[in-house]
Design a protein around this motif. Structure first.
Motif, mmCIF file in Angstrom:
data_model
loop_
_atom_site.group_PDB
_atom_site.id
_atom_site.type_symbol
_atom_site.label_atom_id
_atom_site.label_comp_id
_atom_site.label_asym_id
_atom_site.label_seq_id
_atom_site.Cartn_x
_atom_site.Cartn_y
_atom_site.Cartn_z
ATOM 1 N N GLU A 248 2.970 6.741 2.167
ATOM 2 C CA GLU A 248 2.978 8.196 2.058
ATOM 3 C C GLU A 248 2.578 8.850 3.377
ATOM 4 O O GLU A 248 3.067 9.929 3.728
ATOM 5 C CB GLU A 248 2.045 8.633 0.933
ATOM 6 N N ASP B 109 0.839 -1.199 0.000
ATOM 7 C CA ASP B 109 0.000 0.000 0.000
ATOM 8 C C ASP B 109 0.876 1.252 0.000
ATOM 9 O O ASP B 109 1.340 1.712 1.038
ATOM 10 C CB ASP B 109 -0.896 -0.019 1.234
ATOM 11 N N GLY C 198 -0.015 4.239 -0.584
ATOM 12 C CA GLY C 198 -0.706 5.345 0.069
ATOM 13 C C GLY C 198 -0.441 5.377 1.564
ATOM 14 O O GLY C 198 -0.280 6.450 2.155
#
Length: 278
Positions: A177, A172, A174
């Motif tokens: 991030e 993942d 995201g």
């Protein structure tokens, strides 16, 4: 400490020596794992690091009666371990991380390239020195302020580690991030390239590392006082094989630095199995 370790340290089992042994063990044994990580960072070999930690404890035991407490027991052990490692490194070059060789790689067109055996950069001495100066200047710019660093016991540090682990296990980007700082750096041994800046780090990890959900498994631990994880990667037979150790630098605003040591032997050195069945 086991009886075998006591013997290796030159300790006897005479009753009159037991109080000193017990006190030495109680005060020093809890630092063994981080000393192992420290020695590995200096010499680059899990087997050598184990031997050097054993030598550290031997020297510490021999001089323990003269320890006056002017420094913490941890600092005293680190000093001994560093001297032991430097002595061991005299006949050979010191192993450095990618950020100690050159500046960050800004290109996005290829995966990080490993350093070939007996090779450093394949360039001139002048170019290496110039790259070192740029790398050190860049690291100085990116080094977190001491006030920003989180203590290992801080729940925020563990939350960042858990987020990093979850991001890899779920593939993942995201989630990655969310846990990395904007100015995060990423480096790994034995690769010559390292990355600076969250966007660049995310691109490299997403394009060349993360793979698909289930490819990675990580188990939380600590190394050198930093939140860390032993790393497993799924092979062609579906077995999760030991891959190395990742060490994070947590701050109040996210993970500032990620260092991955690609060395399967480190996983068993940290006391974990060399393979997981699921």
């Amino acid at each position: 400490m086991t009886g075998i370790q006591h013997q290796a340290l030159g300790m006897t089992s005479h009753p009159e020596a037991a109080p000193g042994q017990d006190r030495f063990t109680a005060e020093t044994e809890r630092f063994r794992r981080e000393l192992l990580a420290h020695c590995y960072r200096m010499v680059g070999s899990a087997q050598d690091a184990e031997d050097l930690v054993q030598e550290t404890y031997l020297r510490a035991w021999r001089s323990y009666s003269g320890f006056e407490g002017r420094a913490s027991i941890r600092s005293w052990l680190y000093t001994i371990a560093t001297n032991v490692c430097l002595t061991a490194l005299k006949p050979r070059p010191i192993r450095v991380l990618p950020s100690g060789l050159t500046g960050p790689y800004d290109g996005l067109d290829r995966p990080p390239s490993p350093v070939a055996p007996a090779e450093i950069l394949g360039t001139t001495t002048a170019a290496v020195k110039s790259g070192l100066q740029r790398a050190r200047a860049r690291l100085d710019e990116l080094e977190p302020e001491p006030a920003e660093l989180l203590e290992p016991a801080d729940p925020r540090a563990r939350a960042l580690l858990d987020g990093y682990i979850a991001a890899f296990e779920r593939s993942d980007v995201g989630l990655l991030e969310q846990v990395l700082r904007v100015d995060a750096t990423l480096e790994a041994t034995p690769f010559r390239d390292w990355q600076s800046g969250r966007a660049t780090c995310l691109h490299v990890l997403d394009a060349y590392v993360l793979g698909t959900p289930g490819d990675w498994r990580m188990i939380a631990t600590t190394a050198n006082g930093h939140p860390s994880a032993v790393v497993y990667h799924r092979d062609a037979d579906g077995v999760l094989r030991a891959d190395g150790v990742v060490v994070l630098t947590p701050t109040a605003t996210g993970i500032a630095r990620v260092i991955k040591f690609h060395d399967p032997a480190l996983v068993t050195t940290f006391g974990f199995p060399d393979a997981l069945m699921r």
